[in-house]
Design an enzyme around this catalytic site. Structure first.
Site: not given
Length: 335
Positions: A207, A260
């Site tokens: 992320k 992400k």
């Protein structure tokens, strides 16, 4: 493969890739990447109250739902063939504190919502977010000291309580998105000890500290009140670090791993796909969604074609699953 190096034009014309592009039926038959409704996970926002359906200004066609209306929406989602939702709560300011204690309240908004969904639409898979930013008054994913430093290990202790409470409510997967070190292993150990051995972990493993998250933070009113998240989310310039994070989360017991954002990180998705046999998820995040919606509303792009091309690129890069706010629209298009 035969060599195509030839100086004679007639030799070169033996190779005509266009033969396989002549008709739509033929193109479908030889298509290498296929986007399916089974690939989609739909992120949904739940808020307190009744009869509430409030559009998110920076995310057109996305809404914060109160639980009564959310249940109707979840049923529609499931009827479209979407197998899973990812749940995100809008927590009132008066329930936030520096320690995120509301996150593991057994009668909290997330826990009540999960129980209600399981009763109303029992076969849909519910994925719950494990992070403190919606619950902390300062908007960070972790606990902080007096100097504003994020405290890793004390945060993990709270995340464990949060994950177990979500599992007790009926979550099928818990999804730690906080990027604290060691949290996947701690959550797995706690879930097993509590008897929730069948509850899976979808780890937000890579992320990045991305500028693409802005509209999502508007949706949850969860932007950090000071500083940024660069000491725990990843540097967008790094690749090898992502593979290290993936390796660590798998070793700690993750059942699925995630990259992400997605669109600016297709190279990372591809490398993660080559590094593991676990399912790989990609999050088509709020900023990516908002840019397409904005351009479409200005009449600059063909919205439906752009959506399908964008999500197909994520599949082509190696994603097995895609979290996307376009899920309902895509399900309708594919049907």
């Amino acid at each position: 493969m035969p060599s195509i190096n030839s100086s004679h034009p007639t030799d070169l014309l033996r190779y005509r890739p266009r033969r396989l592009r002549r008709t739509e039926s033929l193109r479908r038959m030889v298509r290498e990447t296929t986007l399916s409704v089974n690939d989609l996970i739909y992120p949904m926002f739940v808020t307190e109250g009744e009869g509430q359906k409030v559009e998110i200004a920076s995310m057109p066609d996305c809404y914060r739902y109160s639980l009564d209306l959310l249940l109707k929406e979840v049923q529609q989602v499931y009827d479209l063939g979407i197998n899973a939702i990812a749940l995100f709560p809008v927590i009132p300011e008066e329930k936030k504190d520096n320690l995120g204690t509301e996150s593991y309240n057994s009668n909290g908004l997330v826990q009540r919502t999960v129980k209600a969904i399981k009763q109303a639409v029992p076969d849909i898979i519910i994925m719950t977010d494990v992070a403190l930013d919606p619950f902390t008054s300062h908007g960070h994913d972790g606990l902080i000291d007096q100097e504003g430093n994020i405290l890793n290990d004390p945060t993990v202790e709270v995340l464990v309580k949060m994950a177990v409470s979500q599992a007790a409510a009926g979550a099928g997967f818990v999804a730690p998105s906080d990027m604290m070190d060691g949290r996947v292993g701690a959550i797995r150990q706690a879930l097993d000890a509590a008897g929730y051995i069948d509850v899976g972990i979808l780890a937000y493993s890579a992320k990045y500290a991305s500028a693409y998250y802005g509209p999502f933070r508007d949706a949850l009113d969860s932007a950090p009140k000071f500083g940024d998240k660069k000491t725990y989310q990843m540097d967008p310039a790094n690749t090898r670090e992502a593979l290290k994070e993936i390796e660590l989360d798998i070793a700690e017991g993750a059942d699925m791993v995630m990259v992400k954002p997605a669109l600016a990180y297709l190279d990372i998705i591809h490398q993660v796909r080559n590094a593991t046999h676990l399912p790989v998820a990609a999050y088509n995040v709020s900023g990516e969604y908002a840019m397409i919606k904005a351009a479409a509303r200005m009449g600059w792009i063909d919205e439906k074609k752009i959506i399908l091309e964008t999500l197909t690129s994520m599949k082509r890069a190696g994603a097995d699953l895609i979290l996307t706010y376009f899920a309902k629209e895509v399900a309708l298009m594919l049907s």
